[in-house]
Design a protein around this motif. Structure first.
Motif, PDB file in Angstrom:
ATOM      1  N   GLU A  70      -2.828  23.923  51.096  1.00 39.29           N
ATOM      2  CA  GLU A  70      -2.435  24.670  52.297  1.00 39.29           C
ATOM      3  C   GLU A  70      -1.048  25.301  52.139  1.00 39.29           C
ATOM      4  O   GLU A  70      -0.787  26.365  52.686  1.00 39.29           O
ATOM      5  N   ALA A  92      -0.486  21.961  57.469  1.00 38.37           N
ATOM      6  CA  ALA A  92      -0.873  21.621  56.094  1.00 38.37           C
ATOM      7  C   ALA A  92      -1.095  20.126  55.937  1.00 38.37           C
ATOM      8  O   ALA A  92      -2.056  19.696  55.290  1.00 38.37           O
ATOM      9  N   ALA A 132      -4.310  19.216  57.665  1.00 39.52           N
ATOM     10  CA  ALA A 132      -5.447  19.696  56.872  1.00 39.52           C
ATOM     11  C   ALA A 132      -5.656  18.816  55.637  1.00 39.52           C
ATOM     12  O   ALA A 132      -6.791  18.529  55.254  1.00 39.52           O
TER      13      ALA A 132
END
Length: 169
Positions: free
Chosen positions: A67, A97, A100
């Motif tokens: 990410e 990020a 994720a």
């Protein structure tokens, strides 16, 4: 053996070592390429909580690095020191990020059979709502998730109906 014989043997062995090194490609050494964190990696069969937590951590690091468009190694080095974490903390993409990366690790763990779907869904909800500083500490060392989860589920296992017990890892 005389001193000259020992020196001569040492020189011969050293020369053989250099010739072997060159014959095996030692003159054209190039460092290994860093793997792309966005490409999926196989999650090998794990045995035990420690190995599962290790795989989970690697997968979360890969997802977060992907990410942020950096290598996993760069991310690990940044997270290793307070100064590095401070530099990453100023990146506005960090929160998304990290979340994720954690969700990717949960997905990978579920696909590998290390997490059952019910537990994975609960962990995904936590990943979406837990403060990012706690998520970063979990990515650095995921064993608390698995230790607490195993202890919690192990303790509840006897209290749950047989149908629910079958869902537990």
């Amino acid at each position: 053996m005389s001193g000259r014989t020992l020196v001569g043997a040492s020189v011969a062995v050293s020369a053989a070592l250099v010739v072997t090194f060159l014959a095996l490609g030692g003159s054209s050494y190039a460092p290994a390429q860093v793997r792309d964190p966005c490409k999926p990696r196989p999650w090998p069969q794990t045995s035990g909580l420690q190995e599962t937590a290790g795989q989970f951590t690697l997968s979360a690091l890969d997802g977060t690095a992907c990410e942020l468009h950096v290598s996993r190694e760069t991310l690990v080095l940044a997270l290793a020191t307070p100064a590095g974490r401070g530099r990453f903390a100023s990146d506005p993409r960090l929160q998304g990020a990290v979340r994720a990366g954690l969700v990717r690790a949960i997905d990978d763990g579920e696909r590998a059979g290390a997490l059952n779907p019910v537990v994975a869904n609960g962990l995904r909800e936590l990943a979406r709502n837990v403060p990012v500083d706690q998520v970063v500490s979990l990515i650095r060392d995921a064993s608390p998730i698995f230790n607490d989860l195993g202890g919690l589920l192990g303790g509840l296992g006897g209290l749950l109906p047989n149908e629910v017990q079958g869902l537990l890892p």
